[in-house]
Enzyme design. Structure first.
Site, PDB file in Angstrom:
ATOM      1  N   CYS A 133       0.874  -1.053  -0.095  1.00 31.17           N
ATOM      2  CA  CYS A 133       0.094  -0.070  -0.008  1.00 31.17           C
ATOM      3  C   CYS A 133       0.786   1.207  -0.045  1.00 31.17           C
ATOM      4  O   CYS A 133       0.478   2.348  -0.600  1.00 31.17           O
ATOM      5  CB  CYS A 133      -1.019   0.050   1.010  1.00 31.17           C
ATOM      6  SG  CYS A 133      -0.184  -0.328   2.825  1.00 31.17           S
ATOM      7  N   HIS A 146      -1.115   1.000   7.672  1.00 25.61           N
ATOM      8  CA  HIS A 146      -1.413   1.038   6.023  1.00 25.61           C
ATOM      9  C   HIS A 146      -1.417   2.380   5.718  1.00 25.61           C
ATOM     10  O   HIS A 146      -1.625   3.468   6.416  1.00 25.61           O
ATOM     11  CB  HIS A 146      -2.981   0.522   6.106  1.00 25.61           C
ATOM     12  CG  HIS A 146      -3.865   0.475   4.998  1.00 25.61           C
ATOM     13  ND1 HIS A 146      -3.492  -0.307   3.820  1.00 25.61           N
ATOM     14  CD2 HIS A 146      -4.715   1.308   4.440  1.00 25.61           C
ATOM     15  CE1 HIS A 146      -3.931  -0.014   2.761  1.00 25.61           C
ATOM     16  NE2 HIS A 146      -4.955   0.748   3.166  1.00 25.61           N
TER      17      HIS A 146
END
Length: 996
Positions: A454, A827
């Site tokens: 990510c 994330h």
């Protein structure tokens, strides 16, 4: 006597009168009598019991039979013979024939009087065959319950040997066809009692004959896995599983999941129907069997089955949390389904619309069961927030609903996620992600997460949304001898023109992978961005140059053209310059060094330092030299390059020397103030300096981006161990060091240095301070005097005569957000919008683009949220508030685009000219063909997937209308007792609304 009894029973006398007469007949029957009379009475009592049209008549028949069986055993045994019983079982009795409902009750009643007779074994043998035949005829739940009651009371009648195994299998098939036709509570209770009697008989048989268990379970699996049944088997089958010893579970599941003869469709059908069993009340261990089979499928990597079943059933399981009587089992299954479904957010996101209503219902119930379930549900939701961060717009209502509930710590969350994942190898699930049918409604394309990538996805999307950079990359000619830039061009082209909802950046990842990165581990997106830009710059710099449309412009001189052609694309787009000056505080000698940068790394000031403190910050137009003594007159112009001042005491804070203006986001409903001249739009009655300080500084409990830039550009005292070696003094001396921006980049990249090393824990920790982000930023850039004069002569805004500085305005383009508390975990996702030089939807006048106003930039340019494969519409309000709702989600990397306010900025003019003449960049032939072929391939894949999915979905058991459970709670607040989803404590009423 039989005539008298029949006359009395058939008479119209009241029952109490009849009862007295009957008593006399019964008492007389206890006396000795001849065989013929006994037969007549037995025939009459049998007739009354089997064909009586009232309960009273059947009770009279029963009493007489019991008296004669007790007092006249020989006659009763002779009457109750094998031939008579066979006739009853096969042909029924009297005018009703096979429709007689009381034959089994009659046989059970009579058996107790012939158990010791010589004919008993013959009767038992007959019944062993006949009950098997009866079961094969699929009797109703009521008749099945009567058979079970008969065999439970008289186990001698249970079939033996092979017939016993067949009997168990056929009994399970009977249960599979049970249906409760009424919704009344009494009928439901009666139905449950009947099912429990039948399954209880199976339990009794299995206890004495354990060898019958596995064949019975095989038959059960055959039923629930069948794809040919027009009607789904009954959830009553759940009652069978609860009696299977748990010690057999591992072996049973292992055999099922490793049986090659069972197709995926059959297995999907079976597990789907088992999950429906959570609706079955009072069942024990049902949840354990469901979870065990799910785990077994994960162990043999049947991920496609798990995905389909989870997505089709999870909402129904969730809805059962409304009912106390099945809540515990449903919650167990829900927990496993969610905690194991870690490759995608899809399952969790299906539940988001329903969570607030369920939480409200459980709070209203106010029972121990509801309280416990709320705490477990909140823990589960926080696990999902942790695993699938980056959806603030979706999660905000859910977070609001559970804000008063306990929050688990990160170790607990990691433990739960770690022990329930289908597999520790993320690449095993790569082919199943994403399950997106079509491109996002935004028209944008997502990027597939290839295993903690990510950090790369968010950077690529931010670069892609930098439209000037994207157009330049897409305009590259074929055969440009820049391998990495070519891969980026292909990736951008697919993001621009692909029909897929998300594409895999695998090729670009392998080409741009920093060699020190650990595969599969989370990385720092800022570190990746710096490495990527440096690679692209060096690749072009070594001879593989890109020729922009700039050299075609007739407006540029040869010298200027040569200057810009010598710059790489990275330098043109992201390159800025900064002058670092160090002044010796003894001899006042100044040394300076100019260096280029592609991003500014902004540290956080110490907690005891207030960047916006009492020392005034000068407005941009009043900025003077870099080492500033606070003026006596706030409006005094500081023209001298160096101003003498006292060396501050050790306890003094260095005075900020740079002013950074900002246009903050307005409260909802207010209009944004447009920029007037060089300053922020302010009330003329206010003091301009104090007004600027109010706007530039964040609230006391938070910081702003201008605060961090001011701190970055403020003077730094070099003393003690950090003394400066002055060449003029030839020794270490106290000094002051300051940085000045001398050239603003086209795209300004700001990295907020949130990660610092903690020597106590020997780990990198994250600074979670909320930093307010201005949508418009005004930076002071130091320019040469002649350039300032030139700009002023052309009447351009931003330059202050004699100050040496000019204001450069930047618009916010992208914000990369890190969710988590460590750089090694968490994330990344990003908010982005496309900033252009022209008014959206506006037409150029006289061939010159019309500059966009601040209000237009704020309100008309759409924000998007990029989170791996998911792309959604968003807003600047969401960007501004994300940390307020989710404290671990903090802005990390910011992209700003410079507004073209300097006539000498040839790059802007060239890009604008290219945009007017050519519109969207045209791609070279090979790239267009590759995209076209992939789009055709995607359509073919979609058609194949649609066919396969149709087969899967048609194979799945049809779920009832699960949403009615949730809607009922929303609309019906007047319900009371156990029937209401909000009612506590279980009880018979809690069955209401369940699907049997």
């Amino acid at each position: 006597m039989d005539k008298i009894l029949e006359a009395v029973v058939m008479s119209s006398y009241p029952n109490n009168v009849k009862q007295g007469l009957v008593r006399r007949v019964i008492e007389a029957a206890k006396q000795p009598m001849d065989s013929e009379q006994c037969w007549s009475m037995l025939e009459l009592s049998t007739k009354l019991y089997l064909t009586g049209d009232t309960k009273y008549k059947r009770e009279i028949g029963k009493e007489v039979l019991e008296v004669y069986g007790h007092y006249h055993p020989e006659e009763f045994e002779e009457f109750f013979n094998v031939r008579f019983l066979l006739s009853l079982l096969q042909e029924g009795y009297g005018p009703l024939g096979k429709r007689s409902h009381y034959v089994l009750d009659y046989i059970q009643l009579g058996l107790q009087f012939v158990l010791e007779s010589p004919s008993a074994n013959s009767i038992f043998s007959l019944l062993r065959i006949e009950v098997l035949r009866k079961v094969c005829e699929r009797p109703s739940p009521k008749q099945c319950a009567k058979i079970s009651k008969l065999l439970t009371q008289h186990p001698q009648c249970i079939p033996t040997g092979k017939h016993q195994l067949l009997f168990c299998q056929q009994l399970i098939r009977c249960i599979g066809q049970f249906q409760c036709v009424s919704e009344g509570e009494e009928e439901i209770m009666e139905f449950l009692e009947q099912v429990n009697k039948v399954s209880g008989l199976l339990q009794r048989i299995w206890r004495t004959q354990t060898s019958a268990i596995l064949p019975s379970l095989k038959e059960l699996f055959t039923i629930i896995s069948s794809t040919e049944e027009q009607e789904a088997p009954s959830n009553a089958l759940a009652s069978v599983v609860q009696f299977v010893p748990l010690e057999l579970m591992d072996g049973v599941i292992r055999n099922l999941t490793n049986d090659d003869s069972i197709t995926d469709v059959q297995m999907m059908m079976a597990i789907g129907r088992m999950i429906d069993w959570v609706s079955w009340p009072l069942g024990k261990n049902i949840d354990k069997w469901i979870i065990a089979l799910l785990k077994g499928l994960a162990a043999v990597k049947k991920f496609s089955i798990l995905i389909e079943v989870t997505l089709s059933k999870i909402e129904k399981v969730f809805s059962k949390l409304l009912y106390p009587i099945v809540r515990e089992g449903a919650l167990s299954v829900l927990q496993y389904m969610l905690l194991s479904f870690q490759h995608s957010h899809e399952a969790f996101h299906l539940l988001l619309p329903h969570i607030p209503r369920l939480v409200a219902s459980l709070k209203k119930e106010d029972s121990n069961s509801a309280t416990s379930s709320l705490e477990q549900l909140a823990e589960l939701i926080h696990c999902m927030f942790f695993r699938f961060s980056g959806f603030p717009d979706l999660y905000e209502p859910v977070l609001e609903a559970i804000k008063a509930l306990p929050i688990p710590n990160e170790d607990r969350i990691k433990h739960l996620l770690g022990q329930n994942a289908w597999t520790s190898q993320k690449n095993e699930l790569a082919c199943f992600y994403p399950r997106l049918a079509s491109k996002s409604e935004t028209g944008k394309i997502g990027l597939i997460n290839l295993g903690n990538t990510c950090y790369m996805n968010s950077i690529i999307q931010s670069l892609f949304m930098a439209s000037d950079f994207r157009h330049s990359v897409l305009n590259l000619s074929e055969g440009n001898s820049q391998p990495l830039m070519t891969k980026l061009q292909w990736l951008f082209a697919f993001l621009e023109h692909s029909q897929r909802p998300a594409i895999s950046p695998e090729s670009f990842l392998s080409a741009s992978w920093p060699p020190w990165f650990t595969p599969g581990a989370q990385q720092d997106c800022s570190e990746y961005l710096k490495y990527l830009l440096d690679r692209l710059h060096e690749e072009e710099k070594t001879g593989k140059r890109i020729y922009q449309k700039l050299k075609e412009s007739s407006l540029t001189s040869q010298a200027v053209e040569h200057h810009y052609l010598n710059k790489t694309l990275i330098e043109k787009m992201f390159g800025g310059k900064m002058m670092t000056k160090i002044r010796c505080l003894k001899c006042l000698n100044v040394s300076s060094r100019e260096e280029v940068f592609t991003d500014l790394s902004l540290a956080f000031p110490p907690s005891d330092r207030n960047v916006c403190g009492s020392t005034p910050i000068l407005p941009v137009e009043e900025i003077g030299p870099q080492f500033i003594e606070p003026p006596e007159n706030a409006g005094q112009l500081m023209g001298s390059p160096w101003i003498q001042r006292k060396a501050p005491m050790a306890s003094d804070h260095a005075a900020p020397s740079v002013s950074v203006e900002t246009l903050c986001s307005q409260e909802q409903g207010e209009a944004a103030n447009p920029i007037r001249g060089n300053g922020v739009g302010v009330d003329a009655a206010k003091d301009p300096l104090s007004t600027f300080v109010e706007q530039a500084c964040a609230p006391k409990d938070s910081r702003s981006v201008p605060d961090l830039i001011n701190y970055f550009l403020s003077p730094e005292r070099l003393t003690a161990e950090n003394k400066y070696h002055c060449e003029k003094c030839a020794s270490l001396q106290d000094a002051e060091k300051v940085a000045e921006l001398t050239e603003g980049p086209h795209y300004l990249i700001l990295t907020l240095l949130r990660f610092s090393f903690d020597p106590r824990t020997m780990k990198r920790k994250k600074i979670l301070d909320n930093v307010s982000i201005p949508v418009v930023l005004k930076l002071p850039i130091l320019v040469a005097p002649e350039e300032t004069e030139e700009v002023c002569q052309h009447g351009k805004e931003g330059a202050v005569p004699g100050s040496g500085f000019m204001t450069v305005v930047y618009d916010l383009c992208s914000v990369v957000v890190h969710s988590g508390i460590s750089s090694e975990s968490g994330h990344y996702y990003c908010y982005s919008r496309e900033c252009t030089d022209t008014v959206p939807h506006g037409q150029p006048r006289d061939g010159v683009p019309k500059p966009a106003s601040d209000k237009q930039l704020d309100l008309e340019i759409q924000w998007y949220l990029f989170n791996d494969t998911r792309v959604s519409f968003s807003s600047f309000e969401s960007v501004s508030n994300v940390t307020s709702f989710f404290p671990k989600d903090t802005a990390y990397v910011l992209f700003y685009r410079q507004r073209p306010e300097r006539q000498s900025c040839l790059l802007h003019e060239a890009l604008a000219e290219a945009g007017r003449l050519h519109g969207e960049p045209s791609l070279h032939k090979d790239l267009m063909e590759a995209i076209s072929k992939d789009n055709i391939l995607f359509l073919q894949e979609q058609e194949k997937e649609a066919r396969n999915r149709a087969a899967y979905i048609s194979a799945l058991p049809k779920s009832p209308l699960w949403w009615r459970d949730l809607d009922r709670d929303k609309d019906d607040d007047s319900s009371s007792g156990g029937c209401s989803p909000a009612a506590g404590g279980g009880g018979s009423g809690s069955f209401h609304g369940l699907v049997f």
